[in-house]
Scaffold this active site. Structure first.
Site, PDB file in Angstrom:
ATOM      1  N   VAL B  77       0.864  -1.185   0.000  1.00 41.26           N
ATOM      2  CA  VAL B  77       0.000   0.000   0.000  1.00 41.26           C
ATOM      3  C   VAL B  77       0.898   1.231   0.000  1.00 41.26           C
ATOM      4  O   VAL B  77       1.811   1.338   0.830  1.00 41.26           O
ATOM      5  CB  VAL B  77      -0.878  -0.009   1.272  1.00 41.26           C
ATOM      6  CG1 VAL B  77      -1.624   1.304   1.437  1.00 41.26           C
ATOM      7  CG2 VAL B  77      -1.845  -1.179   1.224  1.00 41.26           C
ATOM      8  N   CYS B  78       0.647   2.156  -0.905  1.00 37.69           N
ATOM      9  CA  CYS B  78       1.454   3.374  -0.972  1.00 37.69           C
ATOM     10  C   CYS B  78       1.243   4.217   0.283  1.00 37.69           C
ATOM     11  O   CYS B  78       0.098   4.563   0.617  1.00 37.69           O
ATOM     12  CB  CYS B  78       1.072   4.185  -2.205  1.00 37.69           C
ATOM     13  SG  CYS B  78       1.924   5.776  -2.258  1.00 37.69           S
TER      14      CYS B  78
END
Lengths: 140, 119, 100
Positions: B77-78
């Site tokens: 997940v960024c």
């Protein structure tokens, strides 16, 4: 899960960042630019392409005070600087092109003089060849 | 072949995560590798452990987490996109980890194909 | 290159832009709402009817079925594939270009 350990030593790919949306109505424009800047840290080649309403991202004179959103157009100045540094420094093997599709620009009554940074204006046919030759395409 | 996957939209509102999931499963069944799936833009919402779909509907948050566990897929997940949308360690679902955008570029560099799924 | 189009031509210009910017000979796959572009007898059908001469064109079967569309409604020359076929296309045709 554990981080996958990629072997990217010596890998040099060409990323095409395809920008087709007007700025501010959606966030895609801004978040693609963040990816563009990160790709510089990896010294990858990039075609930063503006087509369809994406051409409005480059338009000079964004004034977002009235809509209360952050004006991200100064980021294009940073991208232009990264590109120029790479072009001038023989030790950096990184080719970046900032490209506007001619048909999209003209359909919207715009010219090169409307843009905040220097761009290459290419026809759809020329752009098709360039995009086809790239290794990864990330769209915004 | 090594496939990297980029998912730009959250579960439910768009079909992107569903399509990406079915593609990923099919690729793994064919014997390919899917070393990393990167969640960007609203795609970070695929990692929200508070998500509670109806019982008779698919649960993409769980499906991705199960796939990661069974097939050792790295779900990333960024961090910046996650912060903007409220996806942090405290509500991160099993199987996901939070990291930087460089992990996406690295997947593009290290995989044979980078497949993108969005709106 | 494998181009995918996931939006209907009635909704968005993604199919138009894809057809304008896809190099001749590159593959095109319609997925999600994009499968609507692959259907015969609509005012948008001519776009892909014209494209099949220049590109191998495919449509994702599960997305057709989900929308109540059958394979015999698909434009002649467009081949129906499943997710395994989608993976094969990605393997065969090189980089993925998602037109959203």
């Amino acid at each position: 899960m554990a981080e996958y350990d990629f072997d990217t030593e010596g890998v040099k790919k060409t990323f095409t960042f395809m920008n087709r949306k007007a700025p501010y109505g959606t966030v895609y424009a801004l978040e693609v630019l963040e990816t563009v800047l990160i790709s510089a840290a990896f010294e990858q080649h990039a075609n930063i392409v503006f087509a369809d309403d994406g051409v409005y991202q480059l338009k000079a004179g964004h004034d977002t005070a009235g809509i209360g959103m952050k004006n991200f157009s100064p980021t294009f100045g940073i991208i232009e600087m990264e590109k120029e540094d790479a072009d001038e420094d023989e030790d950096i093997d990184m080719v970046w092109r900032i490209i506007v599709e001619k048909e999209s620009m003209e359909a919207r009554g715009l010219t090169e003089d409307d843009f905040k940074v220097d761009v290459e204006v290419l026809s759809a046919a020329e752009l098709a060849d360039i995009v086809d030759a790239s290794d990864c395409v990330i769209s915004g | 072949m090594k496939f990297g996957i980029l998912i730009n939209e959250g579960p439910f509102t768009h079909q992107a995560s569903d399509t990406a999931y079915h593609f990923t499963k099919a690729a793994l069944e064919k014997g390919h590798e899917v070393p990393r799936v990167f969640f960007y833009y609203d795609g970070v919402n695929n990692a929200n452990k508070l998500s509670e779909p109806q019982a008779d509907d698919r649960n993409l948050v769980k499906l991705w987490g199960e796939l990661a566990a069974e097939k050792d897929v790295d779900l990333v997940v960024c961090v910046a996109a996650g912060m903007r949308r409220g996806i942090k360690d405290e509500n991160l679902a099993d199987g996901f980890r939070i990291s930087g955008l460089g992990q996406l570029v690295e997947a593009g560099m290290g995989c044979d194909r980078l497949m993108m799924f969005g709106d | 290159m494998l181009h995918t189009v996931n939006k209907s031509p009635f909704e968005r210009n993604s199919l138009d832009t894809c057809l304008r910017l896809a190099k001749k000979g590159s593959a095109i796959l319609l997925i999600e709402d994009g499968v609507i572009g692959a259907v015969k007898g609509t005012v948008e059908s001519a776009k892909l009817e014209g494209a099949v001469g220049n590109h191998p064109v495919f449509v994702l079967g599960p997305d057709l079925k989900a929308r109540g569309l059958s394979e015999d409604q698909v434009i002649d020359g467009i081949k129906v594939v499943d997710y395994a076929g989608f993976v094969d296309l990605a393997e065969e045709h090189g980089a993925h270009n998602a037109w959203l």
